[in-house]
Design an enzyme around this catalytic site. Structure first.
Site, PDB file in Angstrom:
ATOM      1  CG  ASN A  13      -1.580   1.203   1.344  1.00 41.35           C
ATOM      2  OD1 ASN A  13      -1.744   2.040   0.686  1.00 41.35           O
ATOM      3  ND2 ASN A  13      -2.326   1.209   2.604  1.00 41.35           N
ATOM      4  CE  LYS A  15      -0.151   3.213   4.859  1.00 43.96           C
ATOM      5  NZ  LYS A  15       0.033   3.186   6.246  1.00 43.96           N
ATOM      6  CG  HIS A  99      -5.527   1.773   5.513  1.00 45.20           C
ATOM      7  ND1 HIS A  99      -5.135   2.845   6.461  1.00 45.20           N
ATOM      8  CD2 HIS A  99      -4.584   0.756   5.325  1.00 45.20           C
ATOM      9  CE1 HIS A  99      -3.734   2.334   6.886  1.00 45.20           C
ATOM     10  NE2 HIS A  99      -3.443   1.260   6.101  1.00 45.20           N
ATOM     11  CD  GLU A 101      -2.797   5.580   6.981  1.00 42.61           C
ATOM     12  OE1 GLU A 101      -2.617   5.520   5.658  1.00 42.61           O
ATOM     13  OE2 GLU A 101      -1.746   4.713   7.510  1.00 42.61           O
ATOM     14  CD  GLU A 169      -3.235  -2.705   7.721  1.00 44.40           C
ATOM     15  OE1 GLU A 169      -1.943  -2.781   6.960  1.00 44.40           O
ATOM     16  OE2 GLU A 169      -3.895  -1.720   7.210  1.00 44.40           O
ATOM     17  N   GLY A 175       2.892   2.077  10.686  1.00 41.02           N
ATOM     18  CA  GLY A 175       4.045   2.986  10.527  1.00 41.02           C
ATOM     19  C   GLY A 175       4.719   3.605  11.945  1.00 41.02           C
ATOM     20  CB  SER A 214       5.681  -2.043  11.776  1.00 47.12           C
ATOM     21  OG  SER A 214       5.255  -0.653  12.140  1.00 47.12           O
TER      22      SER A 214
HETATM   23  P1  PGA Z   1       3.411   0.130   7.458  1.00 42.25           P
HETATM   24  O1  PGA Z   1       1.588   0.469   7.086  1.00 42.25           O
HETATM   25  O2  PGA Z   1       3.887  -1.232   7.047  1.00 42.25           O
HETATM   26  O3  PGA Z   1       4.306   1.390   6.962  1.00 42.25           O
HETATM   27  O4  PGA Z   1       3.261   0.202   9.021  1.00 42.25           O
HETATM   28  C1  PGA Z   1       1.012  -0.711   6.910  1.00 42.25           C
HETATM   29  C2  PGA Z   1      -0.720  -0.091   6.416  1.00 42.25           C
HETATM   30  O5  PGA Z   1      -0.938   0.947   6.716  1.00 42.25           O
HETATM   31  O6  PGA Z   1      -1.089  -0.994   5.609  1.00 42.25           O
END
Ligand code: PGA
Length: 252
Positions: A13, A15, A99, A101, A169, A175, A214
């Site tokens: 992803n 983003k 997601h 976010e 997640e 992140g 992560s």
């Molecule tokens: P990350 O994000 O691997 O940067 O932690 C995962 C995600 O949001 O799908």
């Protein structure tokens, strides 16, 4: 050693990262994967504006392309939105929905996520439905309860093993460099598997349950090795072909 079950999926992803300058990464990834035998599907989910460019870079390779979000309707007066059908036309085979976010920054509820997932399935694409608890929820022992509620609210009726992927997640792991312990991952994934059985019947056993938050080359084998972990949804580490390859190679 990767765990047994449905054929895994490793999805990246991007983003809101990556313009035209980043097209070299999927090109590099495809070249590096060319002769690698893989027991998993691989996908990248770039920003919508460069989807077609990424798709064309990956033409003739086994790397699939997915969208990051969509509207639930096929067309209409929805300024700034993109429909699942448009994503399909651009070459996507899946769309991420719900997601954290989107849930946090755009106030998306389980109901909204379920509508989006249904739209994705209507278009003939796979809905990658994201769920996961916040740090407060984990600390107060509510993780399994939250995950159950999100699953019940976000997985639309009529979902099948073929048109549905779940991504677990934990919000606090996205992140941040933090990850749950392998025991915690195994516990939540087993719980999701059992809830999917309750929601979808026999189809639930074939649904891929990805772990996300992560994931890096250094922790991928351990996380992917847990029972009921059928791949990964990768953010930061999917932006560089060499890092993403390090994760994908768990399934080589
Ligand atoms: P990350 O994000 O691997 O940067 O932690 C995962 C995600 O949001 O799908």
């Amino acid at each position: 050693m990767a765990s047994e079950g449905p054929r895994p999926l490793v999805a990246g992803n991007w983003k809101m990262n990556g313009g035209v300058a980043m097209l070299k990464e999927p090109r590099l990834l495809a070249a590096m994967l060319k002769d690698v035998k893989l027991k998993a599907d691989v996908m990248v989910c770039p920003p919508a504006i460069i989807l077609r460019r990424v798709k064309s870079v990956l033409k003739g390779t086994r790397i699939k392309v997915g969208g990051q979000d969509c509207h639930w309707n096929p067309a209409g007066a929805h300024t700034g939105d993109i429909s699942p059908e448009m994503l399909k036309e651009a070459g996507c085979t899946a769309v991420i929905v719900g997601h954290s976010e989107r849930r946090t920054n755009h106030g998306e509820s389980d109901e909204t996520v379920a509508k989006k997932a249904k739209g994705v399935q209507r278009a003939g694409l796979k809905a990658i439905i994201c769920i996961g608890e916040t740090l407060d929820e984990r600390k107060s022992g509510k993780t399994l309860e939250v995950v159950s509620r999100q699953l019940k609210g976000s997985v639309p009726e009529g979902s099948t093993a073929d048109n549905t992927v779940i991504a677990y997640e934990p919000v606090w792991a996205i992140g941040t460099g933090l990850t749950p312990t392998t025991a915690e991952v195994a516990e939540v994934h087993a719980h999701i598997r059992s809830e999917l059985g309750a929601i979808m019947g026999g189809e639930g056993a074939g649904v891929r349950i990805l772990y996300g938050g992560s994931v890096k080359p250094s922790n991928a084998a351990e996380l992917m090795g847990q029972p009921n972990v059928n791949g990964a949804l990768v953010g930061g580490a999917s932006l560089k072909a060499s890092d993403f390859l390090g994760i994908i190679k768990v399934y080589a």
